[in-house]
Scaffold this motif. Structure first.
Motif, mmCIF file in Angstrom:
data_model
loop_
_atom_site.group_PDB
_atom_site.id
_atom_site.type_symbol
_atom_site.label_atom_id
_atom_site.label_comp_id
_atom_site.label_asym_id
_atom_site.label_seq_id
_atom_site.Cartn_x
_atom_site.Cartn_y
_atom_site.Cartn_z
ATOM 1 N N TYR A 88 24.254 73.405 -120.895
ATOM 2 C CA TYR A 88 25.255 72.865 -119.971
ATOM 3 C C TYR A 88 25.099 73.483 -118.578
ATOM 4 N N PHE A 91 23.355 71.688 -115.664
ATOM 5 C CA PHE A 91 24.037 70.583 -114.989
ATOM 6 C C PHE A 91 25.348 71.020 -114.357
ATOM 7 N N ARG A 92 25.622 72.303 -114.395
ATOM 8 C CA ARG A 92 26.900 72.788 -113.920
ATOM 9 C C ARG A 92 26.871 73.064 -112.428
ATOM 10 N N ASP A 93 25.663 73.236 -111.885
ATOM 11 C CA ASP A 93 25.551 73.672 -110.503
ATOM 12 C C ASP A 93 24.994 72.527 -109.662
ATOM 13 N N PRO A 94 25.773 72.033 -108.682
ATOM 14 C CA PRO A 94 25.288 70.893 -107.899
ATOM 15 C C PRO A 94 24.168 71.239 -106.928
ATOM 16 N N HIS A 96 21.318 72.588 -108.445
ATOM 17 C CA HIS A 96 20.156 72.599 -109.352
ATOM 18 C C HIS A 96 19.386 71.301 -109.190
#
Lengths: 178, 175
Positions: A88, A91-94, A96
């Motif tokens: 997860y 996809f948690r960090d915009p 990445h």
């Protein structure tokens, strides 16, 4: 004494290293943005280069790895830690840009893809060590041990299981070939 | 009357809003490259909407900083984007980012720690995940949205099987 470069060192710089970061509010010794030109060091300046949770943010992985390779001496090591694309946290960090797996760096291995060298880059390194960690539940059930036990298990997991038995962190150690 | 800004409005502009877009093919009132700067004064909107657009911009934080600037204190910002497990996240080659329901967690947890990346200050008022019809019918959508803890468990362990569709945030502008 080993010369170590910690790229994207953040507030917790690796002990005894030179820290590099783009954010002045960190423990960095050198301020530098990886997407805006090369690293400010001579060729073969370091015995060991580390970049933890960095490579998934850069604009151009090929160019960045070429710079890492250039400043590390022949036989020196490069350590990367990055989320597995099924975790997860990938996809948690915009910020990445890339979602990676345990085969994401085979472009750089001699005989990387199907026994042939890749042409995207001339940079070569060998995979000296690789460890994948899984989420707590899968770790407890012994899957992490199996996945890291042999290349064949890891391949089977990447191909068939990894969307269910999800990965967490990949730790690569590469040996620089020049 | 509430002033509403619809960023990347396309053909379905929110009723009563000012629409801004790159393309003249839609219902935009203002045509410009809004991904760098918004051509409005500080604190001029009560509501800002970004519907299926942040996954396409080059720098999400840069856009959110501009949204913060043009929004009034206390204004509501609505953001909708595909969940990274939905097929829609991969349908368009213009999608640069694949996001989860925790992708804007900078605004809900540990205020201050990520100021360098996200200097604009928002408070996360609401996060809602929509799942595909079959999972909704089986009650999973209700559970995922019931508690933050359930949503976290779903994101960690379940969401590649019980796949997400859309994530919707409502943020409050803090000034």
């Amino acid at each position: 004494m080993a010369r170590i470069l910690d790229v994207g060192c953040g507030p917790n710089k690796y002990p005894g290293s030179i820290g590099l970061d783009m954010n002045p509010a960190t423990a960095a010794d050198v301020l530098c943005h990886l997407d805006r030109g090369g690293l400010p060091f001579r060729d073969n300046s370091f015995d060991h280069l580390r970049a933890e949770h960095v490579i998934e943010h850069v604009a151009d992985i090929m160019a960045t790895m070429e710079e890492f390779h250039r400043v590390t001496r022949p036989g020196g090591t490069i350590f990367l830690a990055t989320p597995h694309y099924t975790d997860y946290s990938s996809f948690r960090d915009p910020t990445h840009r890339w979602h990676l797996n345990t085969y994401s760096f085979i472009y750089f291995y001699p005989g990387g893809m199907h026994g042939r060298d890749m042409w995207y880059t001339k940079v070569r390194m060998r995979e000296a060590k690789l460890y994948v960690s899984l989420l707590k539940l899968w770790h407890a059930l012994g899957f992490e041990f199996l996945v890291n036990h042999s290349r064949m298990f890891r391949q089977f997991w990447e191909h068939y299981l990894s969307f269910v038995i999800r990965g967490k962190l990949i730790e690569f150690t590469f040996e620089v070939i020049k | 009357m509430a002033r509403i800004l619809d960023i990347g409005c396309g053909r379905k502009k929110f009723p009563g809003s000012v629409g801004i877009d790159l393309s003249s093919a839609g219902q935009a009132d203002v045509l410009c490259d809004w991904t760098k700067t918004l051509p409005f004064r500080d604190s001029s909107f009560d509501q800002v909407r970004l519907v299926h657009i942040i996954e396409e911009v080059d720098d999400i934080f840069r856009v959110l900083r501009e949204v913060h600037r043009v929004a009034k204190p206390g204004a509501r910002v609505t953001i909708m984007t595909p969940h990274y497990t939905d097929h829609a996240s991969y349908c368009s080659p213009a999608h640069r980012w694949h996001l989860s329901s925790f992708s804007l967690w900078f605004f809900s947890d540990q205020p201050g720690e990520y100021d360098y990346y996200a200097p604009a200050n928002f408070r996360e008022r609401r996060v809602r995940v929509e799942l595909l019809r079959i999972w909704r019918a089986l009650g999973f959508q209700f559970f995922v949205n019931r508690y933050r803890w359930y949503r976290r468990f779903w994101e960690y362990y379940l969401c590649f099987v019980i796949r997400g569709k859309t994530v919707e945030w409502e943020l409050e502008v803090i000034k």
